[in-house]
Scaffold this active site. Structure first.
Site, PDB file in Angstrom:
ATOM      1  N   ASP A 227       0.847  -1.188   0.000  1.00 35.54           N
ATOM      2  CA  ASP A 227       0.000   0.000   0.000  1.00 35.54           C
ATOM      3  C   ASP A 227       0.887   1.243   0.000  1.00 35.54           C
ATOM      4  OD1 ASP A 227      -2.436  -1.399   0.118  1.00 35.54           O
ATOM      5  OD2 ASP A 227      -2.240  -1.644   2.285  1.00 35.54           O
ATOM      6  N   HIS A 228       0.360   2.330  -0.567  1.00 39.56           N
ATOM      7  CA  HIS A 228       1.090   3.588  -0.576  1.00 39.56           C
ATOM      8  C   HIS A 228       0.845   4.305   0.755  1.00 39.56           C
ATOM      9  CE1 HIS A 228       2.609   7.469  -1.795  1.00 39.56           C
ATOM     10  NE2 HIS A 228       2.954   6.980  -2.986  1.00 39.56           N
ATOM     11  N   PRO A 229       1.900   4.817   1.390  1.00 44.39           N
ATOM     12  CA  PRO A 229       1.700   5.423   2.709  1.00 44.39           C
ATOM     13  C   PRO A 229       0.824   6.667   2.714  1.00 44.39           C
ATOM     14  CG  PRO A 229       3.975   5.700   1.951  1.00 44.39           C
ATOM     15  CD  PRO A 229       3.319   4.748   1.012  1.00 44.39           C
ATOM     16  N   ILE A 230       0.742   7.377   1.582  1.00 41.20           N
ATOM     17  CA  ILE A 230      -0.048   8.612   1.595  1.00 41.20           C
ATOM     18  C   ILE A 230      -1.084   8.670   0.478  1.00 41.20           C
ATOM     19  CG2 ILE A 230       1.754   9.942   2.757  1.00 41.20           C
ATOM     20  CD1 ILE A 230       2.487  11.168   0.058  1.00 41.20           C
ATOM     21  N   ARG A 282      -8.654   2.669   4.303  1.00 44.42           N
ATOM     22  CA  ARG A 282      -7.999   1.899   3.245  1.00 44.42           C
ATOM     23  C   ARG A 282      -8.443   0.433   3.217  1.00 44.42           C
ATOM     24  NH1 ARG A 282      -2.952   2.832   1.006  1.00 44.42           N
ATOM     25  NH2 ARG A 282      -2.261   4.062   2.798  1.00 44.42           N
TER      26      ARG A 282
END
Length: 401
Positions: A227-230, A282
């Site tokens: 997953d992308h942190p932001i 998320r």
């Protein structure tokens, strides 16, 4: 064919293992004349990795476009040969611990005396100043200490290293860039100067928005795996026959993605109305996306999403990636004939020049293969070369190297 960008540039290469040889290989690929000076027995990497016909393909992948001279620098006669080579060189590359060159007698003052136009390029672990300057360095340690490893993995896995020796490679790239910049500066009338790139600091420079956010907030990023942190949605999603990687990096692309998978209505809901809310929710959003894409295959979704302008692809194994038609079109796997060792496969040139395409001008050298040639060019006569070989200062050349 026109000359390559660094044609005519002479490099004396004292590096070994990986970070330094990667730097000098880049300079050689760009056209520089690189003489790799190896200690008796050769670079340790010659004995590592998978071998075919006696040749390490690991070594071959980082030492093309170089000549090899086997030289004993523990003896003053060997250092004298090195000094004579440096007198006509443009660049010296080395990746010893800070201070080792000086212990050999090659202080900054001595190098300036030998050749005031010499650019010295150093690759090391932590930099030549500070409390860690004298520490031994290794990629795994640099990954750990740079903050990089702590951002990989997930809260469940804990910190994870990246499989490729990324800090070696990034430091080598920066060192090569620094060498080219220093050459340009010298050509413009500036001084010949020392260039340094360290593994830890090079890796820290690559932390991008992770560093920016940590500096702004004082908080460490949470490792988020794929997953992308932001950003959300972003990551791997499960189609009917396996995962697809999807990277909707802007709001417009998120809208395209959600439309293609039939979930655009979710973007009107408060829990998914903007990126901040999607990041907060998320797990819930990912579950809905996985349910939606489960009805199609990888190939179907990848074709459809890319057509819609949504970056996506399949997670390929390394052998699959090396055989990918796009990789073939970019000539990123080379078949390089090597006398005595058959054909060696290696990765190609990621930098493309329209008028002076890069090429393998020299196959990976056997240990000491070019010793006589290099010393003749430096003005040695045959008797002097024979004496150096007889006295164990220089290797005679090992065809099995």
């Amino acid at each position: 064919m026109s000359a390559l960008p660094l044609s005519g540039v002479r490099v004396i290469d004292l590096t070994r293992i990986l970070s330094g040889p990667f730097c000098s290989m880049i300079l050689g690929d760009l056209g520089a004349e690189v003489v790799k000076i190896e200690a008796p027995g050769g670079d340790h990497v010659r004995g590592q990795g998978h071998k075919i016909d006696g040749l390490s393909w690991y070594f071959a992948g980082f030492n093309r476009n170089k000549q090899s001279l086997e030289l004993d620098l523990r003896k003053p006669e060997g250092v004298a040969v090195l000094e004579r080579l440096l007198a006509r060189a443009d660049i010296l590359t080395e990746n010893f611990r800070p201070g080792v060159l000086a212990k050999m007698g090659l202080t900054e003052a001595r190098l300036n005396e030998i050749n005031p136009d010499l650019i010295v390029v150093s690759v090391n672990g932590y930099g030549s100043t500070g409390p860690y300057a004298d520490r031994p360095a290794f990629d795994f340690i640099a990954q750990a200490m740079s903050g990089y490893m702590a951002t990989n993995g997930t809260p469940d896995t804990g910190p994870l290293r990246t499989a490729p020796p990324i800090t070696d490679l990034v430091a080598g790239l920066y060192a090569a860039l620094g060498a080219v910049a220093a050459l340009r500066g010298r050509e413009n009338g500036g001084p010949a100067q020392r260039v340094e790139a360290s593994m830890m600091m090079s890796m820290m420079s690559m932390m991008a928005y992770l560093s920016s956010n940590a500096l702004a907030t004082g908080r460490d990023p949470v490792p988020t795996g794929n997953d992308h942190p932001i950003a959300s949605p972003y990551g791997l999603f499960r189609a009917s026959d396996g995962d697809i990687a999807v990277a909707p990096s802007t709001e417009v692309i998120v809208q395209r993605f959600m439309k293609e998978i039939g979930l655009s209505h979710l973007l009107d809901e408060p829990r998914f109305v903007n990126n901040a809310m999607r990041v907060q929710n998320r797990a819930e959003l990912n579950a809905l996306i996985n349910a939606a894409v489960a009805g199609g295959t990888q190939a179907e979704w990848i074709a459809r999403l890319n057509k819609a302008g949504v970056p996506s692809g399949r997670v390929q194994s390394l052998t699959e990636a090396l055989a990918d038609p796009q990789v073939a079109a970019q000539e990123m796997v080379l078949d390089v004939p090597h006398p005595g060792h058959g054909t060696v496969k290696m990765t190609g040139f990621p930098i493309k020049f329209s008028q002076t395409p890069l090429r393998v001008r020299h196959t990976v050298p056997d240990l000491g293969e070019h010793g006589r040639e290099v010393l003749r060019a430096a003005g040695y006569d045959e008797a002097e070369i024979d004496a150096l070989i007889a006295n164990g200062i220089m290797g005679a050349g090992d065809p099995a190297g």
